[in-house]
Design an enzyme around this catalytic site. Structure first.
Site, PDB file in Angstrom:
ATOM      1  N   LYS A 176       3.273  -5.632  13.659  1.00 48.26           N
ATOM      2  CA  LYS A 176       4.125  -6.532  14.436  1.00 48.26           C
ATOM      3  C   LYS A 176       3.469  -7.899  14.391  1.00 48.26           C
ATOM      4  O   LYS A 176       2.284  -8.043  14.677  1.00 48.26           O
ATOM      5  CB  LYS A 176       4.273  -6.077  15.886  1.00 48.26           C
ATOM      6  CG  LYS A 176       5.356  -5.048  16.097  1.00 48.26           C
ATOM      7  CD  LYS A 176       6.719  -5.634  15.803  1.00 48.26           C
ATOM      8  CE  LYS A 176       7.769  -4.545  15.721  1.00 48.26           C
ATOM      9  NZ  LYS A 176       9.003  -5.050  15.086  1.00 48.26           N
TER      10      LYS A 176
ATOM     11  N   GLU B  46       3.615  -0.560   5.500  1.00 47.96           N
ATOM     12  CA  GLU B  46       3.208  -0.050   6.814  1.00 47.96           C
ATOM     13  C   GLU B  46       2.992   1.466   6.832  1.00 47.96           C
ATOM     14  O   GLU B  46       3.866   2.239   6.447  1.00 47.96           O
ATOM     15  CB  GLU B  46       4.257  -0.409   7.868  1.00 47.96           C
ATOM     16  CG  GLU B  46       3.872   0.018   9.285  1.00 47.96           C
ATOM     17  CD  GLU B  46       4.812  -0.509  10.349  1.00 47.96           C
ATOM     18  OE1 GLU B  46       4.574  -0.222  11.537  1.00 47.96           O
ATOM     19  OE2 GLU B  46       5.791  -1.206  10.004  1.00 47.96           O
TER      20      GLU B  46
ATOM     21  N   PRO C 248       0.776  -1.251   0.000  1.00 51.36           N
ATOM     22  CA  PRO C 248       0.000   0.000   0.000  1.00 51.36           C
ATOM     23  C   PRO C 248       0.801   1.291   0.000  1.00 51.36           C
ATOM     24  O   PRO C 248       0.257   2.332  -0.334  1.00 51.36           O
ATOM     25  CB  PRO C 248      -0.841  -0.114   1.279  1.00 51.36           C
ATOM     26  CG  PRO C 248      -0.144  -1.101   2.124  1.00 51.36           C
ATOM     27  CD  PRO C 248       0.532  -2.058   1.203  1.00 51.36           C
ATOM     28  N   PHE C 249       2.110   1.263   0.346  1.00 50.91           N
ATOM     29  CA  PHE C 249       2.820   2.527   0.523  1.00 50.91           C
ATOM     30  C   PHE C 249       4.132   2.561  -0.255  1.00 50.91           C
ATOM     31  O   PHE C 249       5.211   2.747   0.306  1.00 50.91           O
ATOM     32  CB  PHE C 249       3.064   2.800   2.015  1.00 50.91           C
ATOM     33  CG  PHE C 249       1.792   2.898   2.800  1.00 50.91           C
ATOM     34  CD1 PHE C 249       0.946   3.990   2.668  1.00 50.91           C
ATOM     35  CD2 PHE C 249       1.410   1.875   3.654  1.00 50.91           C
ATOM     36  CE1 PHE C 249      -0.241   4.067   3.367  1.00 50.91           C
ATOM     37  CE2 PHE C 249       0.217   1.948   4.366  1.00 50.91           C
ATOM     38  CZ  PHE C 249      -0.605   3.044   4.226  1.00 50.91           C
TER      39      PHE C 249
END
Length: 396
Positions: free
Chosen positions: A216, A200, A182-183
């Protein structure tokens, strides 16, 4: 460029900046006000990054590591091209003008293309820590945990290869199309080219509403099979890793959020990326009226999921155990839209190509807790590094 590939619910926008009109080179001592003055000087997004090195200064952790990597770099652009994969709508904004071809090139970069793996990605991979040295580092971390200096710590290694013929942008587009996350982010800082394939989010502020999504808990999995998801979410070790970091994030954002507004509405959610199951939580809050997104960002920086708990002590131990500088790794890629609007990633699954030396550097790490197994942590670390390695390639 901040480019979310299609298929990620809620993360469908890609931004490309064309023709930089102003920039701020962030140095270790750059004050928060200088960042605010640049970011909020006029409407429109500012894109860039802050490095982990800048975070060392914020947390008062000295380091003797030699690195010429910038502490951060922000740019404002004449033109911003925004593409929404969900609606297939593209918008162009900004005070400047650009040719139709430049806009078309930007749009092509956002469109999936069947790239093959770049031919220039060759050369022997050298690791800052060998398998044995990394496992020894895990054992030393466990000693620090037993002595009470930390109770979770993210230990990383650095992987480097000399590949002067590599086209790093082609590698970025290949990874984005073949291994979506996503990033994704691409940023040029002088001779250095940052390519990030991060899954993240660090901090998002949307009209004052704050969201952090720490990751995590990791399990290798070719598919997100329900039984594997259950095994991950019911693992006492993985649950402890995530829960400790969630508490740290809650503490990190509380000072800048309205009293009583910090919540954890979703805990131990799981998604599938890079042939891994990743567990994460949503930590939310409401930004105080007398604070802005840069206050929030710097007070929480660097992200707790890639330092450990407690943060300052863990960062001191990290600097002692890791022979390499993290540079942009575990820093953050940013899109700042205004005082109460921002989005940012944790710069994991991230590489830097130095056009001067022809060296590609990348990093990977894992979270160590009291019941960690050194060999398992090494294998998890190498699983996270696979995006930038050939199949079955073993660093030396």
């Amino acid at each position: 460029m901040l480019a979310s590939p299609p298929g990620w619910e809620g993360e469908s926008r890609s931004l490309i900046g064309i023709d930089p009109t102003a920039e701020l080179q962030v140095r270790p001592g750059t004050a928060a006000q200088a960042i605010k003055d640049f970011a909020f000087a006029e409407p429109g997004p500012v894109l860039g990054f802050l490095s982990y090195t800048y975070g060392l200064g914020l947390r008062g952790v000295p380091s003797k590591k030699d690195s010429d990597f910038p502490a951060g770099h922000l740019k404002r652009y004449a033109l911003i091209v925004t593409h929404d994969h969900a609606t297939q709508r593209m918008t162009v904004s900004g005070p400047g003008e650009s040719s139709v071809r430049e806009i078309q090139k930007a749009a092509e970069a956002m469109t999936p293309i069947a790239f093959s793996r770049p031919n220039g990605l060759y050369g022997r991979v050298r690791a800052s820590l060998s398998r044995k040295a990394y496992m020894d580092g895990v054992r030393r971390t466990l000693e620090h945990i037993r002595d009470g200096w930390t109770y979770q710590l993210n230990l990383s290694l650095k992987l480097s290869r000399h590949c002067p013929d590599l086209d790093p942008l082609a590698l970025f587009l290949y990874l984005r199309n073949r291994h979506p996350a996503p990033f994704y982010g691409w940023f040029t800082s002088g001779p250095l080219q940052v390519l990030s394939a991060s899954p993240e989010r660090f901090l998002k502020v949307d009209d004052g509403q704050v969201l952090s999504q720490p990751i995590k808990g990791t399990m290798r999995a070719e598919t997100p099979a329900p039984e594997l998801v259950q095994r991950l979410t019911t693992s006492p070790k993985e649950d402890a890793e995530l829960s400790m970091i969630v508490d740290l994030i809650r503490n990190d954002i509380s000072a800048d959020c309205e009293y009583g507004s910090v919540r954890v509405p979703r805990h131990k959610a799981v998604f599938h990326v890079d042939r891994l199951l990743q567990m994460h939580s949503d930590v939310t809050g409401t930004l105080r009226q007398d604070r802005d997104c840069v206050d929030l960002l710097l007070n929480a920086f660097p992200g707790g999921s890639i330092t450990g708990c407690p943060k300052q002590s863990s960062m001191r131990i990290i600097d002692e155990l890791e022979p390499h500088a993290r540079d942009v790794y575990c820093g953050s890629l940013l899109a700042i839209h205004g005082p109460r609007d921002m989005d940012s990633s944790i710069a994991i699954r991230t590489a830097v190509f130095d056009t001067r030396s022809g060296v590609l550097d990348t990093w990977a790490g894992s979270g160590i807790v009291v019941d960690s197994d050194p060999e398992s942590e090494y294998l998890e670390t190498m699983a996270k590094a696979e995006k930038f390695l050939f199949p079955d390639e073993e660093p030396q």
